[in-house]
Scaffold this motif. Structure first.
Motif, PDB file in Angstrom:
ATOM      1  N   GLY A  42       3.988  -4.666   0.426  1.00  0.00           N
ATOM      2  CA  GLY A  42       4.480  -4.779  -0.944  1.00  0.00           C
ATOM      3  C   GLY A  42       5.146  -6.108  -1.214  1.00  0.00           C
ATOM      4  O   GLY A  42       4.977  -6.704  -2.284  1.00  0.00           O
ATOM      5  N   ASP A  43       5.914  -6.610  -0.228  1.00  0.00           N
ATOM      6  CA  ASP A  43       6.599  -7.883  -0.428  1.00  0.00           C
ATOM      7  C   ASP A  43       5.605  -9.037  -0.512  1.00  0.00           C
ATOM      8  O   ASP A  43       5.843 -10.017  -1.227  1.00  0.00           O
ATOM      9  CB  ASP A  43       7.591  -8.121   0.711  1.00  0.00           C
ATOM     10  N   MET A  44       4.500  -8.935   0.213  1.00  0.00           N
ATOM     11  CA  MET A  44       3.491  -9.989   0.131  1.00  0.00           C
ATOM     12  C   MET A  44       2.858 -10.015  -1.255  1.00  0.00           C
ATOM     13  O   MET A  44       2.632 -11.081  -1.834  1.00  0.00           O
ATOM     14  CB  MET A  44       2.435  -9.783   1.215  1.00  0.00           C
ATOM     15  N   CYS A  45       2.597  -8.846  -1.805  1.00  0.00           N
ATOM     16  CA  CYS A  45       2.078  -8.796  -3.173  1.00  0.00           C
ATOM     17  C   CYS A  45       3.104  -9.354  -4.158  1.00  0.00           C
ATOM     18  O   CYS A  45       2.762 -10.037  -5.128  1.00  0.00           O
ATOM     19  CB  CYS A  45       1.725  -7.363  -3.558  1.00  0.00           C
ATOM     20  N   MET A  46       4.387  -9.061  -3.877  1.00  0.00           N
ATOM     21  CA  MET A  46       5.440  -9.531  -4.765  1.00  0.00           C
ATOM     22  C   MET A  46       5.582 -11.045  -4.738  1.00  0.00           C
ATOM     23  O   MET A  46       6.235 -11.627  -5.608  1.00  0.00           O
ATOM     24  CB  MET A  46       6.765  -8.879  -4.375  1.00  0.00           C
ATOM     25  N   GLY A  47       4.988 -11.700  -3.740  1.00  0.00           N
ATOM     26  CA  GLY A  47       4.990 -13.151  -3.732  1.00  0.00           C
ATOM     27  C   GLY A  47       4.431 -13.726  -5.016  1.00  0.00           C
ATOM     28  O   GLY A  47       4.832 -14.802  -5.467  1.00  0.00           O
ATOM     29  N   THR A  77      16.914 -14.835 -10.940  1.00  0.00           N
ATOM     30  CA  THR A  77      17.276 -13.644 -10.190  1.00  0.00           C
ATOM     31  C   THR A  77      15.992 -12.886  -9.890  1.00  0.00           C
ATOM     32  O   THR A  77      15.212 -12.597 -10.791  1.00  0.00           O
ATOM     33  CB  THR A  77      18.232 -12.757 -11.002  1.00  0.00           C
ATOM     34  N   GLN A  78      15.770 -12.588  -8.616  1.00  0.00           N
ATOM     35  CA  GLN A  78      14.514 -11.972  -8.211  1.00  0.00           C
ATOM     36  C   GLN A  78      14.639 -10.448  -8.251  1.00  0.00           C
ATOM     37  O   GLN A  78      15.396  -9.858  -7.486  1.00  0.00           O
ATOM     38  CB  GLN A  78      14.147 -12.426  -6.794  1.00  0.00           C
ATOM     39  N   TYR A  79      13.912  -9.812  -9.145  1.00  0.00           N
ATOM     40  CA  TYR A  79      13.917  -8.357  -9.225  1.00  0.00           C
ATOM     41  C   TYR A  79      12.891  -7.806  -8.241  1.00  0.00           C
ATOM     42  O   TYR A  79      11.778  -7.450  -8.606  1.00  0.00           O
ATOM     43  CB  TYR A  79      13.604  -7.886 -10.640  1.00  0.00           C
ATOM     44  N   THR A  80      13.265  -7.766  -6.971  1.00  0.00           N
ATOM     45  CA  THR A  80      12.356  -7.213  -5.980  1.00  0.00           C
ATOM     46  C   THR A  80      12.151  -5.729  -6.251  1.00  0.00           C
ATOM     47  O   THR A  80      12.963  -5.072  -6.882  1.00  0.00           O
ATOM     48  CB  THR A  80      12.915  -7.413  -4.561  1.00  0.00           C
ATOM     49  N   HIS A  81      11.053  -5.209  -5.752  1.00  0.00           N
ATOM     50  CA  HIS A  81      10.665  -3.808  -5.924  1.00  0.00           C
ATOM     51  C   HIS A  81      10.274  -3.508  -7.370  1.00  0.00           C
ATOM     52  O   HIS A  81      10.199  -2.348  -7.768  1.00  0.00           O
ATOM     53  CB  HIS A  81      11.786  -2.858  -5.487  1.00  0.00           C
ATOM     54  N   ALA A  82      10.038  -4.540  -8.191  1.00  0.00           N
ATOM     55  CA  ALA A  82       9.671  -4.317  -9.588  1.00  0.00           C
ATOM     56  C   ALA A  82       8.513  -5.233  -9.968  1.00  0.00           C
ATOM     57  O   ALA A  82       8.701  -6.220 -10.662  1.00  0.00           O
ATOM     58  CB  ALA A  82      10.866  -4.572 -10.505  1.00  0.00           C
ATOM     59  N   PRO A  83       7.297  -4.949  -9.514  1.00  0.00           N
ATOM     60  CA  PRO A  83       6.169  -5.835  -9.805  1.00  0.00           C
ATOM     61  C   PRO A  83       5.765  -5.788 -11.273  1.00  0.00           C
ATOM     62  O   PRO A  83       5.937  -4.781 -11.952  1.00  0.00           O
ATOM     63  CB  PRO A  83       5.049  -5.272  -8.920  1.00  0.00           C
ATOM     64  N   ILE A  84       5.238  -6.902 -11.754  1.00  0.00           N
ATOM     65  CA  ILE A  84       4.735  -6.962 -13.119  1.00  0.00           C
ATOM     66  C   ILE A  84       3.285  -7.411 -13.106  1.00  0.00           C
ATOM     67  O   ILE A  84       2.805  -8.019 -12.151  1.00  0.00           O
ATOM     68  CB  ILE A  84       5.548  -7.945 -13.991  1.00  0.00           C
ATOM     69  N   GLU A  85       2.604  -7.114 -14.186  1.00  0.00           N
ATOM     70  CA  GLU A  85       1.247  -7.607 -14.362  1.00  0.00           C
ATOM     71  C   GLU A  85       1.310  -9.076 -14.766  1.00  0.00           C
ATOM     72  O   GLU A  85       2.105  -9.461 -15.617  1.00  0.00           O
ATOM     73  CB  GLU A  85       0.540  -6.808 -15.457  1.00  0.00           C
ATOM     74  N   TRP A  97      15.102 -10.141   6.606  1.00  0.00           N
ATOM     75  CA  TRP A  97      15.792 -10.801   5.501  1.00  0.00           C
ATOM     76  C   TRP A  97      14.779 -11.318   4.479  1.00  0.00           C
ATOM     77  O   TRP A  97      14.929 -11.134   3.285  1.00  0.00           O
ATOM     78  CB  TRP A  97      16.648 -11.956   6.020  1.00  0.00           C
ATOM     79  N   ASN A  98      13.747 -11.972   4.964  1.00  0.00           N
ATOM     80  CA  ASN A  98      12.664 -12.388   4.078  1.00  0.00           C
ATOM     81  C   ASN A  98      11.404 -12.613   4.903  1.00  0.00           C
ATOM     82  O   ASN A  98      11.443 -12.602   6.141  1.00  0.00           O
ATOM     83  CB  ASN A  98      13.022 -13.645   3.267  1.00  0.00           C
ATOM     84  N   ILE A  99      10.302 -12.767   4.212  1.00  0.00           N
ATOM     85  CA  ILE A  99       9.051 -13.140   4.864  1.00  0.00           C
ATOM     86  C   ILE A  99       8.532 -14.402   4.189  1.00  0.00           C
ATOM     87  O   ILE A  99       8.858 -14.692   3.026  1.00  0.00           O
ATOM     88  CB  ILE A  99       7.981 -12.028   4.777  1.00  0.00           C
ATOM     89  N   SER A 100       7.765 -15.159   4.932  1.00  0.00           N
ATOM     90  CA  SER A 100       7.140 -16.356   4.369  1.00  0.00           C
ATOM     91  C   SER A 100       5.689 -16.396   4.827  1.00  0.00           C
ATOM     92  O   SER A 100       5.353 -15.917   5.909  1.00  0.00           O
ATOM     93  CB  SER A 100       7.880 -17.622   4.814  1.00  0.00           C
ATOM     94  N   TYR A 101       4.844 -16.931   3.983  1.00  0.00           N
ATOM     95  CA  TYR A 101       3.438 -17.055   4.341  1.00  0.00           C
ATOM     96  C   TYR A 101       2.799 -18.125   3.465  1.00  0.00           C
ATOM     97  O   TYR A 101       3.386 -18.590   2.480  1.00  0.00           O
ATOM     98  CB  TYR A 101       2.699 -15.719   4.178  1.00  0.00           C
TER      99      TYR A 101
END
Length: 440
Positions: free
Chosen positions: A378-383, A241-249, A176-180
């Motif tokens: 990828g999700d960790m980078c999206m943090g 609203t979190q646009y996951t799977h869409a990283p930005i610079e 469901w989610n990750i936390s770190y």
């Protein structure tokens, strides 16, 4: 009286025979015409019973010019079927037709048809290799799992799922989610996987296994609707609203705005501006990360701004089937073509902080994140790089991530412990893609 009875019977039988379907009537007529099957070739027309399959093949992009024998009674593919020549193969002989594997042909570059003619065939990238090729193929596990299915032969269900109008039900299960915690020294601690998300999809095709689609019509989002939703609608959250799977610079300089551009000059990598989401998110968009070689082949003009030939060499996209399992560091790791570390010293406001060493900090944490499984990487980078997290002007709207560090601007968090001996620890929670039952 008896005459009337016989006349009535004759009339009723005549009416019955007249109203019988032609196919039933013809079968009844031919019940005692026994075929001579002494020839090694097929003496019985398959389409006499399998007219539906014949109709499917006539509408198929591929295989429409092949005969039934080429796939189902082909001795050159090692198939053995019964015919009256006085020999038999105990336990290894089909009565009339063999159920073939797709890879009987598509693990080769040429085959011999049942009539002895040799023809070229497209080999299935990766999956046509021993052990289905490289583990970088994103769908390899699906192919291996299909070996345990009972509807088809071998791994055929996996092939049919994408390449035909086969009916299919799939259930995905993931976190469901990750936390770190990003510690003050830019290491990762307190990593946790939380909850389970279930995503179900039902592909309501017409069940035609003999109508093969054009490759260009295979739509990634048919199965991966959850990722499509993540890019189009995002995961509702507060305050964004979190646009996951869409990283930005992460850059707020005048020339390179976080939400609409990037340092390398290619607007579409990777964030999709709101105005273009409905039209830009398609299979071609998926190729940009998951099959760079294919994207470069169909979009040669993109190479002028993005150095695609060099990016292709950073990936394994030339060796996979359809899509590559990647991590962010596949393209953005140390020494890769799109390693962001050298850019950080010149982009945005970083140059105005003489005490910062953002480049070294980022390289340290990206190297650590690269050690985690693809599922989490990828999700960790999206943090940090999630599309909604760094909106607005520098120093504004930092609360979602920066409350833990207490910083009202980015400098205190990005200040390098190497130069200052101190930094901030940030607690990060990032959700996976949305879930839900989907019927398409």
């Amino acid at each position: 009286m008896q005459l009337r009875y016989y006349l009535l019977v004759i009339v009723l039988v005549s009416i019955f025979l007249y109203t019988l379907p032609n196919s039933t009537y013809s079968v009844l007529l031919q019940t005692h015409n026994v075929k001579d099957i002494s020839s090694p070739s097929n003496d019985i027309p398959c389409t006499q019973c399998h007219s539906k399959i014949a109709a499917e093949l006539s509408n198929s992009t591929y295989h429409s010019g092949m005969t039934c024998e080429d796939c189902h009674r082909n001795p050159y593919l090692g198939q053995t079927v019964a015919y009256d020549n006085g020999t038999w193969v105990s336990g290894g002989e089909a009565h009339a037709a063999v159920k073939p594997r797709c890879l009987d042909c598509h693990s080769k570059t040429s085959i011999t048809l049942a009539n002895g003619t040799t023809v070229s065939v497209p080999k299935a990238n990766a999956f046509g290799d021993p052990n289905y090729g490289t583990d970088y193929s994103a769908h390899k596990k699906f192919v291996q799992d299909a070996l345990n299915f009972s509807l088809g032969v071998g791994e055929n269900e996996a092939c049919l799922a994408c390449h035909t109008d086969f009916k299919l039900n799939i259930e995905f299960r993931y976190f469901w989610n990750i936390s770190y915690t990003k510690s003050f020294d830019w290491s990762i601690t307190n990593f946790n996987v939380n909850g389970t998300r279930t995503y179900q999809i039902s592909l309501t095709g017409n069940g035609s296994k003999h109508i093969w689609k054009p490759l260009s019509s295979i739509d990634c989002t048919s199965c991966h609707k959850n990722i499509y939703d993540a890019l189009i609608n995002g995961t509702p959250g507060s305050p964004y609203t979190q646009y996951t799977h869409a990283p930005i610079e992460i850059d707020d300089s005048i020339s390179y705005n976080w939400e609409t551009n990037n340092y390398w000059g290619n607007l579409r990598y990777h964030y999709v501006p709101d105005a273009y989401r409905a039209t830009w998110v398609n299979s071609t968009y998926c190729y940009e990360c998951h099959n760079v070689a294919r994207y470069a082949a169909i979009n040669p003009s993109a190479a002028s701004t993005y150095g695609l030939s060099a990016v292709v060499s950073d990936t394994n996209s030339n060796f996979v089937h359809a899509a590559e399992r990647i991590k962010c560091v596949t393209c953005h790791g140390s020494g890769k073509t799109k390693d962001p570390s050298p850019v950080m010293r010149y982009s945005g406001y970083s140059a105005s902080y003489s005490a910062l060493n953002i480049s070294a900090d980022h390289r340290k944490i990206s190297d650590v994140i690269g050690l985690y499984a693809n599922t989490f990487n990828g999700d960790m980078c999206m943090g940090c790089h999630e599309a909604a997290d760094h909106t607005g002007t520098m120093g504004m709207g930092c609360g979602p991530c920066h409350n833990a560090g207490g910083g009202s601007s980015c400098g205190p968090c990005h200040r390098s412990y190497i130069n200052t001996g101190s930094g901030y620890s940030l607690s990060v929670v990032i959700e996976s893609e949305p879930s839900g039952a989907v019927v398409r």
